[in-house]
Design an enzyme around this catalytic site. Structure first.
Site, PDB file in Angstrom:
ATOM      1  N   TRP A 356      -4.147  38.448 -15.820  1.00  0.00           N
ATOM      2  CA  TRP A 356      -3.948  39.202 -17.065  1.00  0.00           C
ATOM      3  C   TRP A 356      -2.759  38.673 -17.861  1.00  0.00           C
ATOM      4  CZ3 TRP A 356      -0.774  44.306 -16.932  1.00  0.00           C
ATOM      5  CH2 TRP A 356       0.306  44.182 -16.055  1.00  0.00           C
ATOM      6  N   ASP A 357      -2.283  37.489 -17.500  1.00  0.00           N
ATOM      7  CA  ASP A 357      -1.043  36.969 -18.080  1.00  0.00           C
ATOM      8  C   ASP A 357      -1.130  36.729 -19.580  1.00  0.00           C
ATOM      9  OD1 ASP A 357       0.770  36.004 -15.486  1.00  0.00           O
ATOM     10  OD2 ASP A 357      -1.373  36.104 -15.126  1.00  0.00           O
ATOM     11  N   GLU A 495      -0.117  47.254  -8.279  1.00  0.00           N
ATOM     12  CA  GLU A 495      -0.699  46.400  -7.227  1.00  0.00           C
ATOM     13  C   GLU A 495      -0.398  46.872  -5.808  1.00  0.00           C
ATOM     14  OE1 GLU A 495       0.036  42.218  -7.769  1.00  0.00           O
ATOM     15  OE2 GLU A 495      -0.480  42.273  -9.888  1.00  0.00           O
ATOM     16  N   LYS A 616       5.404  47.940  -7.117  1.00  0.00           N
ATOM     17  CA  LYS A 616       5.784  46.525  -7.131  1.00  0.00           C
ATOM     18  C   LYS A 616       6.388  46.142  -8.480  1.00  0.00           C
ATOM     19  CE  LYS A 616       3.688  41.903  -6.746  1.00  0.00           C
ATOM     20  NZ  LYS A 616       2.412  41.160  -6.568  1.00  0.00           N
ATOM     21  N   GLN A 617       5.826  46.694  -9.548  1.00  0.00           N
ATOM     22  CA  GLN A 617       6.251  46.361 -10.903  1.00  0.00           C
ATOM     23  C   GLN A 617       5.879  47.513 -11.818  1.00  0.00           C
ATOM     24  OE1 GLN A 617       4.106  42.780 -11.827  1.00  0.00           O
ATOM     25  NE2 GLN A 617       2.116  43.714 -11.570  1.00  0.00           N
TER      26      GLN A 617
END
Length: 804
Positions: A356-357, A495, A616-617
């Site tokens: 998805w960058d 995630e 995680k983020q």
């Protein structure tokens, strides 16, 4: 004072070589080559990888009795090998066998040229100084070159050189993949093309893509009046030349190596071997090629340079990041069928896949090189049939894009992944990260907002938006108990939470980021349908089988999707998140130090990350990355929810305290989110973003490939976050808040056919419109609105706006 256009690495350190290789990669958007020592083969300390955008191959394996298949970006034949020694030495120079002095690598950021200098001493005590320079031509995408000059310092005699192309390569960089198949190339065919020329051809094992590397080796000895004679070096997987030349302290020897690389995927090309051969024969001298390369880079910097007069380190790092983004995605990329690889063309982490960058990369590209952004979006458009098939196979309509994409657009997420801490292979549920389709939709709309490209929206964008919207319209489930639609069994940006403790791989319900962005996507898709002309709309509805009933259903879903809240108004990451156990963060930090990958730590302890409120983020906070607070508030109100402004900082603090920052993107998002209200913390996180790859803060991951989205994010924080740049309501909107340490900031961008230059300091900003024939633009800043015509500029201070 820091030189903001050069980056230097002093001394030879075998343990740091792979990191330096990734950081010193040279590329041009078609191909890229790691900054490896030319004389060293792949091994523990060195990895000379070369990668071509979009070139994938698939290999099959069996793990624990389970059949697995992996598609990987292919490490193509190694064109770097150049070896040097004094005649009589039985060993070619190697930093691992010879004494090395004055070892330095210098990366010219402005021109993407890598220079390496050192002196080595052989066993006979002879000192030889070597200078090497390389680049991947930004002028001619198929060409790369390496120049080696060797000069004796305390001896006179014969110098031997050998230069080859090696086809005996594998995808061996990532240690955790080494138990799986990694040979992607068939045995090579080699042949001479003339006195200085040679050709190597091979093919991928399953995708059957032909690859050709044509080479020219040219040796000149200052002590010799004519060009040196070359001897062919030739075996099945390797071809090149060797030469012996007289040398002395006053008379060095120079080997110039030029290669042309072509594949059967290249547009407007014939047979790769013939194409590469013609290119290399026609190629100009090294100096002329370098001059063209420099000119091409200068043209790019006119569009991309970002100046921070008061912060040399930040300015150099932002330029370094820009260089790597452009080496991965350049004007040459727009001629290819290629996406946005998460780790650039710099290594083999994530097998070169596209995730998805683009959500973090394309907004910046749309503002500088919209044609390239459009081409990258079309990578996704070409894979709509595969995404539709994936949705249909699951019983849905529309398009279900894969979390990991490669060549075909099928789901390339692994079914098993290795925890290197425990050594166990574990189920991988990342295919449930369906929010990737929402990222694609966001980039489509952002591109349209910046360009007003109705033709693109008509031909491609509206169809993509509608198919993503239709997927979520069919995926959402209506619950009469609360008269809401719910999205169940997904993974959000976090995630860590691939499910609940009792079902750790079955996904979570009502991930807030997914639900809110699904509602936004459906609303934008319906808006796109209203924008395109009536004939195009009728054709699109006919082709997709859209009817009034489905359109009414989509409208309803976009207004009735459920969003979970808790604790008096904080958006919940997903339904039930707040009921999970609290993690003893300090205890784990004390025990492990680096706890970025808490999931791996807990699994090795026979525990499970899904039991805890630990991310995680950024997940919920991604909403504040994509939308301003007024935008998000309005979006939630369209769903029937109220987000009190005073709850926004509470929500930020809540999730920041529960995030391990196990991804480089985490610092990008949190720096952005904190920039307005928590400047000190935001500045610290931005420094973290700047150091992410240069300091390899994730402990060994950068050597496997740079983190492209984080690099693009560091640029976008300057360009859009600190400037407050938005495009809403047919306006260009600014809300500048640049750190004092940045000093004077300047950058440029394109908007709807015009070119605009921003000069800012702190909360003051001036925007200048270049002369030209394009519509006037409405600019808003500090609650003032100005209409700007081509050739005009406007200055804004916190208390006023002035038209110059």
């Amino acid at each position: 004072m820091v030189d903001t256009w050069h980056l230097e690495f002093d001394g030879y350190d075998a343990s740091a070589e792979k990191l330096r290789e990734a950081l010193c990669t040279v590329g041009n958007g078609y191909l890229a080559t790691r900054g490896a020592a030319p004389e060293m083969p792949a091994g523990q300390s060195h990895y000379p990888g070369t990668y071509i955008a979009g070139l994938f191959n698939r290999l099959d394996d069996t793990v624990g009795g389970v059949a697995v298949t992996n598609e990987s970006l292919v490490n193509v034949p190694n064109w770097l090998p150049v070896e040097v020694r004094a005649e009589g030495d039985d060993e070619w120079f190697s930093p691992e066998t010879h004494a090395v002095h004055g070892y330095k690598q210098t990366l010219n950021i402005r021109h993407a040229v890598l220079t390496r200098t050192f002196t080595f001493t052989d066993r006979a005590g002879r000192d030889t100084h070597v200078t090497q320079q390389r680049f991947a031509s930004m002028h001619h995408p198929h060409v790369a070159a390496l120049k080696t000059t060797a000069r004796p310092l305390n001896w006179t005699g014969q110098l031997e050189l050998r230069s080859c192309v090696d086809g005996d390569v594998a995808n061996d960089l990532v240690e955790r993949y080494r138990d799986l198949s990694r040979r992607h190339l068939e045995p090579a065919e080699t042949r001479s093309l003339g006195r200085e020329f040679a050709l190597l051809e091979t093919r991928t094992t399953s995708s059957h893509i032909r690859i050709a590397v044509a080479m020219r080796n040219h040796v000149v000895a200052d002590a010799h009046p004519t060009e040196c004679e070359l001897e062919l070096v030739h075996d099945r997987n390797r071809i090149g030349h060797s030469a012996v030349a007289p040398a002395s302290p006053d008379h060095p020897v120079t080997l110039t190596k030029t290669v042309a690389i072509c594949t059967s995927r290249d547009p407007a090309r014939g047979a790769p071997g013939g194409d590469a051969g013609r290119i290399i024969v026609r190629a100009d001298t090294y100096e002329a090629l370098l001059a063209d390369h420099v000119t091409a880079w200068e043209a790019l910097w006119l569009k991309w340079d970002c100046s921070l007069s008061g912060h040399d380190v930040a300015e150099r790092t932002v330029r370094f990041h820009l260089m790597h983004v452009l080496q991965t995605l350049s004007p040459h990329t727009q001629e290819l069928d290629a996406g946005v690889p998460a780790r650039g063309l710099h290594g083999e982490a994530y097998r070169g896949h596209i995730f998805w960058d683009e959500l973090f990369v394309l907004p910046g590209l749309s503002l500088r090189m919209p044609a390239l952004a459009r081409a990258l979006i079309k990578y996704r458009y070409r894979r709509l049939p595969e995404a539709r098939a994936a949705a249909h196979a699951r019983g849905y309509i529309g398009a279900m894009f894969p979390w990991q994409s490669g060549g075909s657009g099928g789901e390339e997420s692994q079914s098993l992944h290795l925890n290197p801490r425990s050594g166990r292979w574990l189920p991988d549920a990342s295919h449930r990260a369906h929010h990737v389709g929402l990222a694609i939709a966001y980039t489509v709309w952002q591109y349209y907002q910046v360009t007003a490209d109705v033709e693109f929206l008509t031909d491609y964008g509206a169809e993509m938006l509608l198919d993503v919207a239709r997927f979520w319209g069919s995926f959402a489930q209506y619950d009469p108990a609360d008269s809401r639609y719910h999205i169940r069994g997904v993974i959000g940006p976090d995630e860590f939470h691939a499910g609940y403790p009792e079902a750790p791989h079955e996904g979570v319900d009502d991930n807030a980021y997914t639900n809110v962005l699904a509602a936004w996507t459906i609303q934008r898709a319906l808006a796109a349908l209203r924008i395109v002309n009536s004939r195009a709309r009728a054709e699109l509805e006919r082709r997709l089988g859209l009817c009034d009933t489905e359109l009414a259903h989509l409208e309803e879903v976009s207004r009735r999707l459920y969003v979970p809240f808790h604790d008096g108004g904080i958006i919940s990451q997903f339904a039930g998140y707040e009921k999970l156990a609290e993690l003893p963060w300090e205890a784990y930090r004390s025990r492990y130090g680096n706890i970025q990958r808490l999931d791996r730590i807990l699994e090795a302890e026979a525990d499970d990350i899904t039991r805890y409120q630990a991310s995680k983020q950024a997940d919920v906070l991604m909403l504040l990355y994509l939308f301003s607070v007024p935008e998000l508030t309005a979006l939630l109100e369209s769903l029937g929810y109220h987000l009190a402004r005073e709850n926004v900082p509470r929500m930020i603090d809540y999730y920041l305290a529960r995030t391990s920052h196990g991804s480089t993107l985490s610092s990008v998002v949190h720096a952005w989110v904190l920039a307005r209200a928590h400047r000190r913390e935001a500045d610290e996180l931005y420094e973290h973003v700047l150091k992410a790859d240069l300091s390899d803060i994730q402990g060994g991951t950068t050597s496997e490939g740079i983190h492209l989205a984080a690099m693009a994010g560091s640029i976008d924080i300057v360009q859009r976050c600190y400037s407050g740049l938005e495009f809403r309501d047919e306006r260009v909107i600014f809300a500048p808040c640049f750190p004092d340490s940045f000093g004077d900031v300047s950058f440029g961008f394109r908007y709807r056919g015009g070119w605009f230059t921003v000069s800012a300091r702190g909360t003051s900003l001036t925007i200048s419109a270049a002369a030209g024939a394009y519509p006037r633009v409405t600019v808003e800043c500090h609650d003032r609105v100005v209409t700007l015509s081509p050739g005009e500029k406007a200055s804004f201070e916190p208390a006023f706006a002035r038209l110059a």
